[in-house]
Design an enzyme around this catalytic site. Structure first.
Site, short mmCIF file in Angstrom:
data_model
loop_
_atom_site.label_atom_id
_atom_site.label_comp_id
_atom_site.label_asym_id
_atom_site.label_seq_id
_atom_site.Cartn_x
_atom_site.Cartn_y
_atom_site.Cartn_z
N CYS A 152 13.24 6.15 -21.68
CA CYS A 152 13.17 7.41 -22.44
C CYS A 152 12.60 8.52 -21.58
O CYS A 152 11.54 9.09 -21.88
CB CYS A 152 12.31 7.20 -23.67
SG CYS A 152 12.95 5.90 -24.69
N GLU A 153 13.23 8.80 -20.49
CA GLU A 153 12.86 9.91 -19.60
C GLU A 153 14.14 10.35 -18.93
O GLU A 153 14.94 9.50 -18.51
CB GLU A 153 11.94 9.42 -18.47
CG GLU A 153 10.64 8.89 -18.93
CD GLU A 153 9.46 9.66 -18.37
OE1 GLU A 153 9.67 10.65 -17.64
OE2 GLU A 153 8.35 9.27 -18.69
N GLU B 8 6.71 -2.00 13.54
CA GLU B 8 6.54 -2.70 12.27
C GLU B 8 7.51 -2.16 11.22
O GLU B 8 7.09 -1.60 10.21
CB GLU B 8 5.09 -2.56 11.80
CG GLU B 8 4.63 -1.11 11.87
CD GLU B 8 3.16 -0.91 11.58
OE1 GLU B 8 2.37 -1.80 11.92
OE2 GLU B 8 2.83 0.14 11.02
N PRO B 9 8.79 -2.30 11.46
CA PRO B 9 9.77 -1.79 10.51
C PRO B 9 9.90 -2.71 9.30
O PRO B 9 9.43 -3.85 9.32
CB PRO B 9 11.09 -1.80 11.30
CG PRO B 9 10.78 -2.42 12.62
CD PRO B 9 9.44 -3.02 12.56
N ARG C 79 12.54 -1.47 6.40
CA ARG C 79 13.82 -1.08 5.84
C ARG C 79 15.00 -1.62 6.68
O ARG C 79 15.98 -2.09 6.14
CB ARG C 79 13.89 0.46 5.79
CG ARG C 79 15.06 1.00 5.00
CD ARG C 79 15.17 2.52 5.21
NE ARG C 79 13.91 3.22 5.12
CZ ARG C 79 13.39 3.74 4.01
NH1 ARG C 79 14.06 3.67 2.89
NH2 ARG C 79 12.24 4.37 4.04
N TYR D 72 12.46 10.17 -5.25
CA TYR D 72 12.72 10.94 -4.03
C TYR D 72 14.06 11.66 -4.05
O TYR D 72 14.45 12.26 -3.03
CB TYR D 72 12.77 10.01 -2.81
CG TYR D 72 11.65 9.02 -2.67
CD1 TYR D 72 10.33 9.43 -2.57
CD2 TYR D 72 11.93 7.65 -2.58
CE1 TYR D 72 9.32 8.51 -2.41
CE2 TYR D 72 10.91 6.72 -2.42
CZ TYR D 72 9.61 7.16 -2.34
OH TYR D 72 8.62 6.24 -2.17
N GLY E 77 10.21 2.81 10.63
CA GLY E 77 11.05 4.00 10.65
C GLY E 77 12.48 3.81 11.08
O GLY E 77 13.27 4.75 10.99
N TYR F 47 11.93 -1.39 -0.62
CA TYR F 47 11.33 -0.45 -1.59
C TYR F 47 12.12 -0.46 -2.91
O TYR F 47 12.26 0.58 -3.55
CB TYR F 47 11.24 0.96 -0.98
CG TYR F 47 10.62 0.95 0.39
CD1 TYR F 47 9.26 0.66 0.55
CD2 TYR F 47 11.37 1.18 1.55
CE1 TYR F 47 8.69 0.61 1.81
CE2 TYR F 47 10.80 1.12 2.81
CZ TYR F 47 9.46 0.84 2.94
OH TYR F 47 8.89 0.78 4.17
N1 LLP Z 1 4.18 0.67 8.78
C1 LLP Z 1 3.47 1.41 7.93
C2 LLP Z 1 2.05 1.66 8.18
C3 LLP Z 1 4.11 1.95 6.80
O1 LLP Z 1 3.40 2.69 5.96
C4 LLP Z 1 5.49 1.69 6.58
C5 LLP Z 1 6.17 2.26 5.42
C6 LLP Z 1 6.18 0.88 7.49
C7 LLP Z 1 5.50 0.40 8.59
C8 LLP Z 1 7.64 0.51 7.33
O2 LLP Z 1 8.46 1.62 7.39
P1 LLP Z 1 10.06 1.49 7.45
O3 LLP Z 1 10.43 0.75 8.70
O4 LLP Z 1 10.49 0.71 6.26
O5 LLP Z 1 10.52 2.89 7.46
N2 LLP Z 1 9.04 4.09 -0.42
C9 LLP Z 1 9.78 4.85 0.58
C10 LLP Z 1 9.36 4.53 1.99
C11 LLP Z 1 7.90 4.64 2.22
C12 LLP Z 1 7.49 4.15 3.56
C13 LLP Z 1 6.08 3.72 3.49
N3 LLP Z 1 5.60 3.15 4.70
C14 LLP Z 1 11.27 4.61 0.36
O6 LLP Z 1 11.62 4.04 -0.67
O7 LLP Z 1 12.09 5.01 1.16
#
Ligand code: LLP
Length: 421
Positions: free
Chosen positions: A344-345, A276-277, A279, A318, A234, A374
């Protein structure tokens, strides 16, 4: 990324050279940026709580070259599926360096997850008896849904709260651990993942309080010494240039403060703190280079490039924003234009009214920012438009880390029965 004389460079290699060498569309990742991001975050969290560890959520970018950078930096792996556990194994990571946080698992997932010997993180109490049919995990966690989540990703729905499909309801958490303990499981952790792409440091302190109030009571009631608490991912990045950067030091300070207070309040033995980030580590280290192939002046001017929603799904999926540059034309007078890919969308018409150079012309290189998380992982081959190549850059050098898909790749797994030939 650097701009010299209006020319874009990644890890010291120019966009023009990368496009010439590897073609477009092309994902480009800066190794040093990934390392910087990781070190900045680790330093902040370890400063306030020494027993801290990051696991990398490999779903965001599962290229083994990228994941190896994070492994070298000391990250474990957060795996969402058995195949992601296998990726971790290929990195040389297993056991307690890997956490399996799948959801709505099949019996095969459960069996293979258990056999792999990694930390098992259960998304629902109903999974426990199914796991026990195959054996006893050494170290078990439940994913808690603390009833609250947040997200800055366009119209993307949160990972926690009443509308999320994830995690154990707070009212079920105590019984879930009680049942696991009664089954003879000895070592426990706890997990949650309530939000993605959050840039407000307060949020991280707040959610720490949520899980600690739930787990603190479990710890007291069942006399469990939790070995770790995982706050999920997150950590956000600014997609719009006017957005503020997450103050990572403030986030870490707030998390650690609440964490320590709650440990004291519930009389817990201090657990390891984990996050567990994904992004935050890889998002702003990745770019897509595309080529302008066709420009159309109809109801409005539309610039057509080879970066379609098949290459970058986030805007179409999104409504997510990604900043766009045109190589060599950033100093020009700008005019609002649209930008689309070749599918084609109409959701592939993923930018409307963006001020870009009015001189943009065929053959120009378009650069999409913040594509490291992502991005490729959510690409697909709709309309026969195939997945791009991926390149790692550092110190003026580049390495191809994934081949561009070919027609043969597209048909490789397809079988036509004889009677149809
Ligand atoms: N841990 C779990 C269990 C998760 O499901 C996720 C992401 C993360 C960690 C890592 O989250 P982050 O630090 O990257 O926020 N596809 C979407 C984001 C979906 C997130 C899915 N889970 C996008 O493109 O923004």
């Amino acid at each position: 990324m650097e701009i010299h004389d209006d020319q874009f460079f990644f890890g010291g290699v120019s966009a023009v050279e990368l496009a010439k060498t590897y073609g477009t569309p092309l994902y480009v990742y800066e190794e040093e940026r990934i390392r910087e991001n990781f070190r900045r975050a680790l330093k902040a969290f370890q400063k306030y709580y020494a027993d801290f560890r990051f696991f990398y959520a490999i779903k965001a970018n599962n290229n083994l070259a990228i994941a190896n950078i994070l492994r070298q930096e000391g990250a474990g792996i957060d795996a969402a599926s058995v195949n992601e556990i296998l990726l971790a194994k290929q990195l040389g990571l297993g056991g307690e360096d890997v956490m399996f946080s799948g959801n709505f698992l099949s019996d095969d997932d459960i069996r293979q997850g258990l056999e792999s010997g990694v930390i098992f993180n259960l998304d629902d109490p109903s999974l426990l008896p199914r796991v026990l049919r195959y054996g006893k995990p050494e170290l078990l966690a439940f994913r808690v849904n603390p009833g609250y989540g947040e997200c800055e990703v366009g119209s993307f729905v949160c990972n926690a709260g009443p509308d999320a499909k994830f995690g154990v309801h707070p009212d079920q958490v105590l019984d879930a651990y009680r049942a696991a303990k009664a089954a003879g499981i000895k070592r426990f952790g706890a997990h949650m993942m309530p939000g993605s792409s959050i840039r407000n440091p307060e949020y991280f302190g707040f959610i720490t309080g949520l899980i600690m109030d739930i787990i603190g009571k479990v710890s007291r009631e069942l006399s469990i010494d939790f070995e770790f608490i995982d706050l999920g991912g997150g950590l956000g990045i600014p997609y719009r240039h006017e957005d503020a950067v997450l103050d990572i030091d403030a986030a870490a300070a707030k998390v650690a403060k609440v964490f320590k207070e709650k440990i004291a309040e519930y009389g817990m033995k201090p657990p390891r703190l984990m996050m567990e980030p994904a992004r935050y580590f890889v998002g702003d280290a990745g770019y897509i280079i595309g080529t302008v192939h066709t420009i159309k002046d109809s109801y409005k001017r539309i610039i057509g490039t080879d970066i379609g929603m098949n290459v970058l799904a986030r805007p179409a999926l999104y409504g997510a924003y990604h900043h766009i540059y045109v190589n060599g034309r950033e100093r020009d007078h700008r005019k609002p234009v649209g930008l689309c890919g070749q599918l084609c969308e109409n959701t592939d018409f993923w930018v409307h009214d963006r001020p870009l150079s009015e001189n943009t012309t065929l053959g120009d290189l378009v650069i999409v920012e913040n594509a490291g998380a992502y991005g490729f992982g959510m690409s697909y081959q709709y309309n026969g438009r195939l997945r791009p190549a991926e390149v790692l850059v550092k110190d003026g050098k580049s390495w191809l880390i994934r081949d561009r898909e070919t027609y043969d790749d597209m048909v490789r797994h397809v079988h036509v029965p004889d009677h149809l030939k």
